[in-house]
Design an enzyme around this catalytic site. Structure first.
Site, short mmCIF file in Angstrom:
data_model
loop_
_atom_site.label_atom_id
_atom_site.label_comp_id
_atom_site.label_asym_id
_atom_site.label_seq_id
_atom_site.Cartn_x
_atom_site.Cartn_y
_atom_site.Cartn_z
N ARG A 1 -4.19 10.49 4.71
CA ARG A 1 -3.07 11.42 4.73
C ARG A 1 -2.28 11.41 3.41
O ARG A 1 -1.84 12.46 2.94
CB ARG A 1 -2.14 11.06 5.88
N ARG B 1 1.02 14.80 12.59
CA ARG B 1 2.05 14.58 11.57
C ARG B 1 2.01 15.77 10.62
O ARG B 1 1.34 15.74 9.60
CB ARG B 1 1.78 13.25 10.84
N CYS C 1 -4.99 8.20 10.00
CA CYS C 1 -5.02 7.54 11.31
C CYS C 1 -4.76 8.53 12.44
O CYS C 1 -3.97 9.46 12.31
CB CYS C 1 -3.96 6.43 11.37
N ASP D 1 5.37 0.68 12.08
CA ASP D 1 4.14 0.02 11.66
C ASP D 1 4.05 -1.44 12.11
O ASP D 1 3.01 -2.08 11.93
CB ASP D 1 4.00 0.09 10.14
N VAL E 1 9.19 7.17 16.40
CA VAL E 1 8.64 7.74 15.18
C VAL E 1 7.35 8.49 15.47
O VAL E 1 7.23 9.68 15.20
CB VAL E 1 8.43 6.65 14.11
N LYS F 1 0.83 -1.20 0.00
CA LYS F 1 0.00 0.00 0.00
C LYS F 1 0.86 1.25 0.00
O LYS F 1 0.60 2.21 -0.74
CB LYS F 1 -0.90 0.01 1.23
N ASN F 2 1.91 1.25 0.81
CA ASN F 2 2.73 2.45 0.96
C ASN F 2 3.64 2.70 -0.23
O ASN F 2 4.31 3.73 -0.29
CB ASN F 2 3.55 2.37 2.25
N ARG G 1 -7.90 -0.59 5.56
CA ARG G 1 -7.07 0.41 4.88
C ARG G 1 -5.71 -0.17 4.51
O ARG G 1 -5.02 0.38 3.65
CB ARG G 1 -6.87 1.63 5.78
#
Length: 427
Positions: free
Chosen positions: A92, A121, A116, A306, A328, A22-23, A398
């Protein structure tokens, strides 16, 4: 909202095939805005966030066909300069279309992003970088407006923190600024950024250095048609590896790039997991109670934030005391109170969690708070004694394609009860 009812005391066994990342897919979809010709993306996961980005592309004037795991993007008409608020607020990563639209159309207006709830952020890194690339920035009424003012020959952008989103946004935007040489210092080094560089270059871009802290971009005039395959999702792979280990099971995680998981794999070996690593498959087995280990999250190649909630579940039943330091997202401990409801012994002070292993978790009603926390609670429910009801589970869709089916194929017993939101989501 939807919920999972999970029957515990389950040992996971079998095979699971990992979906596309996904990222990686989201920034690559945003980068497809740079191209007038057809872009074909393979191995795209069918996830809520991907459908949101698809809707954004449709809203600004692109044709998008999504068939199984292949997504085709083509220019339909003149690009719209504004992205509707109702789309941007959902995710985002949608903010990363600001620069590409402005690079193509001369200006763009995009709402400040949502996503989220794991802490603030800010997008300041994105905006300061765009200014150095020659854009003027105006923020008002919840929207950011970027207008291309002047072409600069050289732009050096030093990020205060190796932000993945800012790195992706700036390298994508810079790729279409012909005549501009851009250097991004303190860039994020994640594999998804390397995938984005490879995609941009396959379209005719000139980007180098991704995977290091210094990225250089020579802007080009035009991008060309391309067919490109998205890399596997390392976070999904890590989630299933951790789940199998936590359950005391054995299995094979397929369609994975093991080098992308070097740090988590090292931690799994430290807790006592037996790993066999092949070209695109990782086999794991866990015969004994896991050992405690300390975890510190950091940007890649450090331990990924994550995977922190999932790893906390495993360490909650480990033999000994583990220390988890979250560097993070400082507030990424929203799942702790839910795990404590299931009998976990966890104490949080600032960005540090002390996890004292217990012999067994027990089923309880809990609530998903964000994407990875919900995945962690699902793992906890699978290994706990008795039944666990997890509410507010829409987050998990998601980031995990066919998550119920994949866990059930490993032997998990999950009843999914959709709420009104999930009944309407696209499958």
């Amino acid at each position: 909202m939807g919920k999972f009812v999970v029957q515990g005391d389950t040992v996971l066994e079998g095979e699971v095939k990992i979906s596309g990342a996904k990222n990686a897919a989201l920034p690559i979809m945003a980068a497809s805005i740079l191209c007038d010709e057809e872009v074909v993306l393979e191995n795209v996961p069918r996830l809520q966030d991907v459908f949101v980005m698809k809707d954004i592309l449709l809203s600004i004037g692109f044709n998008v066909i999504f068939d199984k795991n292949t997504l085709i993007v083509s220019r339909a008409k003149d690009i719209s300069c504004e992205v509707p608020y109702e789309l941007v607020r959902k995710m985002r990563a949608s903010f990363n279309v600001l620069g590409p639209i402005a690079a193509r159309a001369g200006k763009a207006r995009v709402a400040l992003p949502g996503g989220c709830s794991i802490g603030v952020r800010p997008v300041d890194f994105h905006l300061e970088g765009l200014k150095k690339l020659g854009f003027s920035i105006k923020v008002e009424h919840g929207f950011v407006e970027a207008t291309f003012e002047k072409r600069v020959e050289h732009a050096t952008i030093t990020l205060p923190f190796p932000s993945v989103g800012a790195t992706e946004h700036l390298m994508t935007t810079a790729s279409l600024l012909e005549g501009t040489h851009t250097i991004i210092e303190n860039a994020a080094m994640e594999p998804e950024i390397v995938d984005l560089q490879n995609f941009l270059n396959a379209m005719g871009g000139n980007v180098k250095g991704a995977g290091t802290s210094r990225i250089e971009v020579e802007g080009v005039k035009k991008m060309n048609s391309v067919r490109y395959r998205i890399i596997p999702d390392r976070i999904e792979a890590g989630t299933y590896l951790i789940a199998i280990a936590a359950s005391g099971g054995m299995g094979a995680v397929k369609n994975v790039i093991p080098s992308h998981l070097a740090n988590p794999l090292g931690k799994l070996e430290q807790i006592g997991a037996d790993l066999r690593i092949y070209k695109d498959t990782i086999e794991i087995s866990m015969e004994k109670r896991p050992k405690s280990v300390d975890i510190t999250t950091n940007p890649y190649p450090g331990f990924p934030t994550d995977l922190q909630p999932q790893m906390m579940v495993l360490l909650s039943i480990a033999n000994g005391v583990s220390v988890i330091t979250e560097n993070v997202f400082k507030t990424r401990f929203l799942h702790v109170d839910e795990l404590k409801r299931m009998g976990a012994d966890i104490e949080v002070s600032g960005n540090v969690a002390i996890v004292r292993g217990v012999k067994k978790l027990s089923g309880a009603p809990v609530e998903g708070t964000d994407l990875r926390a919900t995945a962690a609670l699902l793992i906890a429910g699978i290994i706990a004694e008795g039944s666990t009801e997890i509410s507010n589970v829409e987050h998990i869709f998601r980031g995990y394609e066919n998550v119920v089916e994949k866990f059930e194929n490993l032997g998990a017993r999950i009843e999914y009860v959709p709420g009104e939101t999930e009944k309407n989501r696209e499958n």
